[in-house]
Design an enzyme around this catalytic site. Structure first.
Site, PDB file in Angstrom:
ATOM      1  N   GLY A 155       0.806  -1.226   0.000  1.00  0.00           N
ATOM      2  CA  GLY A 155       0.000   0.000   0.000  1.00  0.00           C
ATOM      3  C   GLY A 155       0.834   1.268   0.000  1.00  0.00           C
ATOM      4  CB  CYS A 205       1.296   0.823  -7.349  1.00  0.00           C
ATOM      5  SG  CYS A 205       0.816  -0.228  -5.970  1.00  0.00           S
TER       6      CYS A 205
HETATM    7  C1  SIN Z   1       3.341  -1.343  -2.510  1.00  0.00           C
HETATM    8  O1  SIN Z   1       3.927  -0.573  -1.753  1.00  0.00           O
HETATM    9  O2  SIN Z   1       2.188  -1.706  -2.295  1.00  0.00           O
HETATM   10  C2  SIN Z   1       4.026  -1.867  -3.743  1.00  0.00           C
HETATM   11  C3  SIN Z   1       4.352  -0.787  -4.665  1.00  0.00           C
HETATM   12  C4  SIN Z   1       4.231  -1.165  -6.099  1.00  0.00           C
HETATM   13  O3  SIN Z   1       3.941  -2.338  -6.422  1.00  0.00           O
HETATM   14  O4  SIN Z   1       4.392  -0.303  -6.952  1.00  0.00           O
END
Ligand code: SIN
Length: 300
Positions: free
Chosen positions: A73, A129
């Site tokens: 997240g 993301c």
């Molecule tokens: C995350 O922090 O949820 C992953 C970030 C990403 O996949 O870009």
């Protein structure tokens, strides 16, 4: 002696094996550790304008050996606080690439500018993301182009764009990034995924959806690098499922000028040395003198 030094859009790397954006990139000290372990460059965990706590647990689950689905997240302390980690990371002596995200092109640009001010040698725009409710949700070529243009107006360091395979055509998005002035693209971010607990009859991850990384996504990543290399003029950085020198060479033959390693760090920092040494031995055995001779060789 084989030359492993590469230049990616003005960024000089002693070898092509970079640390990818992910959990290791949350502190300056860990980034220095990756540099000391042999990384050619390091990329930070994605950072935004404001502090974010991310999702509650569970946020990660192993789905097969070396393959994980995560939904962190985008937790981060905000760029103003993270600036100190960037300064510490610089002590590693290799280029520090700051992964940034934002909820609009202007916000991306503000974060990128602060990342450059803190000493970032390049920025990598996380427009990909696969599950967070912030960031550029619509990964259309038009929006990605607007983000790149806004950032290019504000920073002088190279701008990389991290692409998603969760689109109809990654090449179209990559081309839009290139046309807007991006200096390189990074392919790929995690693949949107879900895991369900059959006893509890519900998704395991708190956010339900997450991003698949590791061994399972390597063929998808290699396909994306290959397609991007065919069309784009700017360098492609390959990431996805790189655990061994063979995995790295596969990405390079597909067209990657450099590669990034993330999930393999679950097996320790030694991965950098193992992959770099393996690439060197491969090039020697094949009679090449320079890593650049094999970039994109699978197309010829
Ligand atoms: C995350 O922090 O949820 C992953 C970030 C990403 O996949 O870009």
């Amino acid at each position: 002696m084989v030359n492993l030094e590469v230049e990616v859009s003005g960024l000089r790397l002693r070898n092509p094996v970079m640390l990818a954006s992910g959990v290791i990139g949350v502190t300056g000290k860990l980034l220095v550790r990756a540099a000391e372990a042999g990384a050619g460059a390091v990329v930070t965990k994605s950072v935004g304008l404001e502090r974010r706590t991310g999702y509650g647990n569970p946020t990660i689950v192993e789905v097969a050996p070396g393959s994980y689905v995560n939904c962190m997240g985008l937790p981060n302390p905000g760029i103003d606080e993270f600036a100190e980690e960037i300064r510490i990371a610089k002590k590693g002596g290799v280029p520090v690439v700051v992964s940034v995200f934002g909820s609009s092109p202007e916000e991306f640009a503000m974060v990128a500018e602060k990342a450059e001010d803190a000493g970032g040698d390049a920025v990598e725009l996380n427009v990909s993301c696969p599950h967070a409710e912030v960031g550029v949700l619509e990964r259309s070529p038009r929006i990605v182009g607007q983000v790149v243009e806004a950032v290019k107006r504000k920073v002088g360091v190279p701008v990389f764009v991290k692409l998603s395979s969760n689109v109809t055509s990654i090449v179209e998005v990559g081309k839009a990034a290139e046309d807007a002035g991006a200096d390189a693209v990074t392919a790929i971010n995690t693949v949107r995924a879900m895991v369900i607990d059959v006893e509890a009859c519900r998704p395991i991850l708190s956010n339900r959806f997450g991003g698949l990384s590791g061994v399972a996504i390597k063929p998808i990543a290699v396909r994306c690098v290959y397609e991007l290399y065919e069309t784009l003029k700017i360098p492609v950085i390959g990431v996805g499922g790189i655990f061994s020198w063979e995995d790295a060479v596969e990405h390079i033959l597909a067209g990657a000028s450099a590669v990034q390693v993330a999930t393999a760090l679950t097996r320790g920092f030694n991965v950098f040395k193992e992959v770099v040494d393996g690439i060197r031995s491969y090039l020697e055995r094949k009679g090449f003198r320079d890593i650049r001779e094999v970039v994109g060789a699978a197309h010829r």
